[in-house]
Design a protein around this motif. Structure first.
Motif, PDB file in Angstrom:
ATOM      1  N   GLY A 262     -34.899  14.441  10.909  1.00 39.11           N
ATOM      2  CA  GLY A 262     -35.864  14.271  11.974  1.00 39.11           C
ATOM      3  C   GLY A 262     -35.532  15.248  13.081  1.00 39.11           C
ATOM      4  O   GLY A 262     -34.503  15.131  13.723  1.00 39.11           O
ATOM      5  N   ALA A 263     -36.399  16.220  13.316  1.00 38.90           N
ATOM      6  CA  ALA A 263     -36.074  17.268  14.280  1.00 38.90           C
ATOM      7  C   ALA A 263     -35.739  16.712  15.647  1.00 38.90           C
ATOM      8  O   ALA A 263     -34.894  17.237  16.352  1.00 38.90           O
ATOM      9  N   PHE A 264     -36.420  15.652  16.015  1.00 35.52           N
ATOM     10  CA  PHE A 264     -36.123  15.034  17.302  1.00 35.52           C
ATOM     11  C   PHE A 264     -35.816  13.568  17.106  1.00 35.52           C
ATOM     12  O   PHE A 264     -36.243  12.730  17.871  1.00 35.52           O
ATOM     13  N   SER A 265     -35.067  13.306  16.076  1.00 35.33           N
ATOM     14  CA  SER A 265     -34.674  11.938  15.785  1.00 35.33           C
ATOM     15  C   SER A 265     -33.770  11.424  16.888  1.00 35.33           C
ATOM     16  O   SER A 265     -32.713  11.983  17.141  1.00 35.33           O
ATOM     17  N   PRO A 266     -34.191  10.371  17.594  1.00 36.69           N
ATOM     18  CA  PRO A 266     -33.402   9.891  18.726  1.00 36.69           C
ATOM     19  C   PRO A 266     -32.110   9.237  18.272  1.00 36.69           C
ATOM     20  O   PRO A 266     -32.014   8.671  17.189  1.00 36.69           O
ATOM     21  N   LEU A 267     -31.100   9.326  19.118  1.00 33.05           N
ATOM     22  CA  LEU A 267     -29.853   8.622  18.895  1.00 33.05           C
ATOM     23  C   LEU A 267     -29.995   7.187  19.372  1.00 33.05           C
ATOM     24  O   LEU A 267     -30.478   6.931  20.481  1.00 33.05           O
TER      25      LEU A 267
ATOM     26  N   SER B  97     -28.529   8.037  13.740  1.00 33.46           N
ATOM     27  CA  SER B  97     -29.816   8.719  13.714  1.00 33.46           C
ATOM     28  C   SER B  97     -30.170   9.017  12.268  1.00 33.46           C
ATOM     29  O   SER B  97     -29.377   8.783  11.357  1.00 33.46           O
ATOM     30  N   LEU B  98     -31.363   9.559  12.081  1.00 33.20           N
ATOM     31  CA  LEU B  98     -31.833   9.896  10.740  1.00 33.20           C
ATOM     32  C   LEU B  98     -31.841  11.401  10.576  1.00 33.20           C
ATOM     33  O   LEU B  98     -32.495  12.114  11.342  1.00 33.20           O
TER      34      LEU B  98
END
Lengths: 114, 114
Positions: free
Chosen positions: B98-103, B94-95
Motif C-alpha cells: 500500500g503506497a500510503f498504507s497507514p501505520l 501496516s500492509l
C-alpha cells in the motif's frame, strides 16, 4: 540528516477556538506526511495525512495545509473541544517505497479549556 | 477486528539484563515496525520486519534485535540494558504494497531500567 521540526511545544486554546500546529522539514525526499494524536497511556493514532502533490486536505474539523516550496505543513483543528486535549505529532515518510519508517516531530501538547 | 496488541504493558529490568517485547499486528497486516518513544519526545524508528527479515533499521545499536514469525507477529529484544533504554516501546503494523498504507500503533510497552 532528515529532520522534522514541530512548534509550538505546548498550546492552550479555549473551547471553540482554532488550534494550529506547525511543522517544517529539511529534506525533500519525503512522500507522505501524517499527523498522529496520542493520549496518555496510549499509542499514537492516525488523524489525517497528506501527500506532497496536494496543498490542503480536510477531514471533519481537522485540516492539513501543505507548502511544498517552503517545506512546511500545518494542522488546523477547528472548533477545538476539551476532548481534543492530547499530544499531536507530525511525521514524514522518507521516499523509499517502505511503509514503516516515519520521522516524527517532537510533539505538541494541546490543552483545550472548557 | 483486533488492532495491534503488545505485551507486556509494563516491565521493570535491571541494568545489564535482557528483555523481550512482543507484538501482534492488526489483522490483515504483514509488516511490523518498532519505535522507541522517550518521555516527552516523538517516536524514533528502530527497525522494520517484513517476510521474517529486517528490512530497514534506524540509528540504534546492535543490542537491539528483532524477529518476525510466520504469523507476522514480532519480538523486540534488547540486550545489556542501559538506563537510557527506559522508554515506551511501540509496535506499529501496516500492509506491504500500500503506497500510503497507514501505520497502526499499539499502546506500547513501558520499559523501566533501574
Amino acid at each position: 540528516q532528515q529532520q522534522v521540526k514541530q512548534s509550538p511545544q505546548s498550546l492552550i486554546v479555549q473551547k471553540g477556538g482554532i488550534s494550529i500546529i506547525n511543522c517544517a522539514y529539511e529534506n525533500t525526499a519525503f512522500d507522505y506526511f501524517p499527523w498522529y494524536q496520542q493520549f496518555p497511556g496510549k499509542g499514537p493514532a492516525l488523524l489525517i495525512a497528506i501527500r506532497p502533490d496536494v496543498s490542503e486536505k480536510k477531514e471533519g474539523r481537522f485540516t492539513i495545509s501543505f507548502n511544498k516550496s517552503a517545506k512546511q505543513f500545518s494542522l488546523h483543528i477547528m472548533d477545538s473541544q476539551p476532548g481534543d486535549s492530547a499530544t499531536y505529532f507530525c511525521a514524514a515518510r522518507p521516499f523509499s517505497g517502505n511503509t514503516g519508517k516515519l520521522i516524527f516531530g517532537q510533539g505538541t501538547t494541546l490543552q483545550v479549556k472548557p | 477486528d483486533a488492532g495491534v496488541t503488545q505485551s507486556p504493558t509494563h516491565l521493570i529490568k535491571t541494568r545489564g539484563q535482557q528483555v523481550t517485547l512482543r507484538c501482534s499486528p492488526k489483522s490483515g497486516h504483514d509488516t511490523v515496525s518498532w519505535y522507541q518513544q522517550a518521555l516527552g519526545q516523538g517516536p524514533q524508528f528502530i527497525f522494520q520486519y517484513y517476510e521474517e527479515e529486517e528490512r530497514q533499521r534506524g540509528n540504534f545499536p546492535d543490542r537491539f534485535s528483532g524477529h518476525q514469525f510466520p504469523n507476522y507477529s514480532s519480538e523486540l529484544n534488547v540486550n545489556a540494558l542501559l538506563l537510557g533504554d527506559s522508554a515506551l516501546y511501540l509496535c506499529a503494523s501496516s500492509l506491504e504494497g500500500g503506497a500510503f498504507s497507514p501505520l497502526h500503533f499499539g499502546n506500547g510497552t513501558r520499559l523501566t531500567v533501574t
